[in-house]
Design a protein around this motif. Structure first.
Motif, short mmCIF file in Angstrom:
data_model
loop_
_atom_site.label_atom_id
_atom_site.label_comp_id
_atom_site.label_asym_id
_atom_site.label_seq_id
_atom_site.Cartn_x
_atom_site.Cartn_y
_atom_site.Cartn_z
N HIS A 34 0.85 -1.19 0.00
CA HIS A 34 0.00 0.00 0.00
C HIS A 34 0.89 1.24 0.00
N PHE A 91 1.43 10.01 -3.34
CA PHE A 91 0.12 9.65 -3.88
C PHE A 91 -0.11 10.16 -5.30
N PRO A 92 0.28 11.42 -5.59
CA PRO A 92 0.15 11.84 -6.99
C PRO A 92 0.93 10.92 -7.93
N LEU A 129 1.77 7.73 -7.47
CA LEU A 129 1.11 6.42 -7.57
C LEU A 129 -0.08 6.49 -8.53
N HIS A 130 -0.86 7.55 -8.40
CA HIS A 130 -2.04 7.66 -9.26
C HIS A 130 -1.65 7.90 -10.71
N ARG A 131 -0.59 8.66 -10.90
CA ARG A 131 -0.12 8.92 -12.26
C ARG A 131 0.36 7.61 -12.90
N GLU A 167 -2.61 5.51 -13.77
CA GLU A 167 -3.29 5.99 -14.97
C GLU A 167 -2.50 5.63 -16.23
N ALA A 168 -1.19 5.55 -16.09
CA ALA A 168 -0.36 5.20 -17.24
C ALA A 168 -0.39 3.70 -17.52
N GLY A 169 -0.98 2.93 -16.60
CA GLY A 169 -1.11 1.51 -16.82
C GLY A 169 0.07 0.69 -16.30
N TRP A 170 0.91 1.31 -15.51
CA TRP A 170 2.08 0.59 -15.01
C TRP A 170 1.81 -0.05 -13.64
N TRP A 175 -8.26 -3.02 -3.30
CA TRP A 175 -8.48 -2.78 -1.88
C TRP A 175 -8.37 -4.10 -1.14
N LYS A 224 -5.37 0.45 0.12
CA LYS A 224 -5.28 0.25 -1.33
C LYS A 224 -3.88 -0.24 -1.65
N TYR A 258 -0.96 -1.53 -4.24
CA TYR A 258 -0.52 -1.35 -5.63
C TYR A 258 0.39 -2.50 -6.03
N MET A 286 3.85 7.47 -22.61
CA MET A 286 2.74 7.02 -21.78
C MET A 286 1.66 6.38 -22.65
N PRO A 287 1.29 5.14 -22.37
CA PRO A 287 0.33 4.44 -23.23
C PRO A 287 -0.97 5.24 -23.36
N HIS A 298 -4.53 3.87 -22.07
CA HIS A 298 -4.73 3.97 -20.64
C HIS A 298 -5.12 5.38 -20.23
N ARG A 299 -4.46 6.36 -20.86
CA ARG A 299 -4.76 7.74 -20.52
C ARG A 299 -6.20 8.07 -20.89
N SER A 313 -8.51 6.43 -18.48
CA SER A 313 -8.49 7.13 -17.20
C SER A 313 -9.28 8.42 -17.27
N GLU A 350 -8.42 6.22 0.66
CA GLU A 350 -7.02 5.78 0.57
C GLU A 350 -6.10 6.64 1.44
N GLN A 385 -3.42 17.45 -4.36
CA GLN A 385 -2.22 17.19 -5.17
C GLN A 385 -2.42 16.02 -6.12
N VAL A 386 -3.19 15.02 -5.65
CA VAL A 386 -3.47 13.89 -6.54
C VAL A 386 -4.41 14.32 -7.66
N ILE A 433 -2.90 15.90 -10.84
CA ILE A 433 -2.14 15.18 -11.86
C ILE A 433 -3.03 14.23 -12.67
#
Lengths: 110, 180
Positions: A27, A51-52, A54-56, A59-62, A67, A77, A79, B1-2, B5-6, B9, B27, B66-67, B70
């Protein structure tokens, strides 16, 4: 990204997160502690950066997240690296090594 | 960046915004709670623990913001917020809203009118000219030198009053200084 000593270079955080997750899912707090551990305390990543990132990366699929119950009976959560994430880790690792080597040579040049 | 996925999202962030936000809230709060629990287990008073964790980690709301910054579609989100804010401001101050709208309306109307006229007069071929690229400008010259002043005449004038000139130029239409 609070630092105890060293500021993180641009792009370093992503690589550290991918690396931290290479051994299994964690997590957010786990990722941050793992980074602290594997860099021997050189980098301490605060939630405002963690956290930004992790979310980025998700979103990029990596990364993929689920949960799950955490150690103290709360939900957290978790990862994990996706296949694309693993590939990204190996690509970025070789890129990083290339740059590090070039920098080391440049700085040793007389 | 794929890209896929973007896009996915972006769709998810815009359509399921509430769920995504609840998810993020849970979270970040869970993470804070985890650290607070650890401090309490280590013998700290609950209130102290919460204060120390906030100092160490920052405020939950700030981290969430901040999350959000982005995320895919953060830009669209900001634009929407700005639009809503603008609409609220205008509602609160109708006199200003009316004045601003009227100024814009008058400005746009004036520009449109002037451009329509200029477009018809300056940029389009004059009515009745089939090959505007073959229009010629005739002016008077003396001993090989152009007349020192250039006087032109309107197309309707040439078209109506100078059939002679038009014939002479092999059926071409002509815009011409008057040739005496």
């Amino acid at each position: 990204m609070a630092k105890r000593g060293t500021a993180l270079l641009q792009g370093t955080l992503d690589l550290l997160i991918l690396k931290a997750l290479a051994t299994g899912e964690l997590h957010g707090l786990g990722v941050s502690r793992r980074i602290e551990q594997i860099t021997r305390g050189t980098f301490v990543v605060r939630p405002g950066s963690l956290f930004p990132a992790l979310h980025r990366l998700e979103e990029a699929g990596w990364l993929a997240s689920t949960w799950q119950p955490s150690e103290n009976n709360r939900r957290a959560k978790y990862y994990a690296l996706t296949r694309a994430g693993r590939k990204r880790l190996s690509d970025e690792t070789s890129e990083w090594n290339r740059i590090a080597l070039a920098m080391a040579r440049a700085l040793e040049a007389s | 960046m794929p890209l896929m996925h973007r896009v996915f999202s972006l769709w998810r962030n815009l359509v399921h915004r509430d769920r995504i936000d609840r998810d993020l809230d849970e979270e970040v709060r869970a993470t804070f709670a985890l650290v607070v629990d650890e401090k309490i287990a280590a013998g700290m008073q609950p209130d102290d623990a919460r204060r120390v964790v906030t100092l160490e980690m920052g405020r939950v709301e700030v981290v969430k913001e901040q999350v959000r910054d982005i995320r895919a579609g953060a830009f669209a989100d900001t634009v929407l917020k700005d639009l809503r804010y603008g609409a609220r401001l205008l509602q609160r101050n109708p006199v200003f809203a009316v004045t601003a709208t009227l100024s814009l309306a008058i400005g746009i109307a004036a520009n449109t009118t002037i451009f329509t006229i200029a477009n018809a007069l300056l940029f389009r071929a004059p009515a009745g000219v089939s090959q505007p690229d073959r229009l010629v400008d005739i002016s008077r010259a003396e001993e090989g030198k152009a007349f020192p002043y250039n006087f032109t005449t309107s197309y309707p004038y040439v078209a109506s009053d100078e059939p002679e000139a038009r014939r002479r130029w092999n059926g071409r239409s002509a815009e011409a200084g008057r040739v005496d």
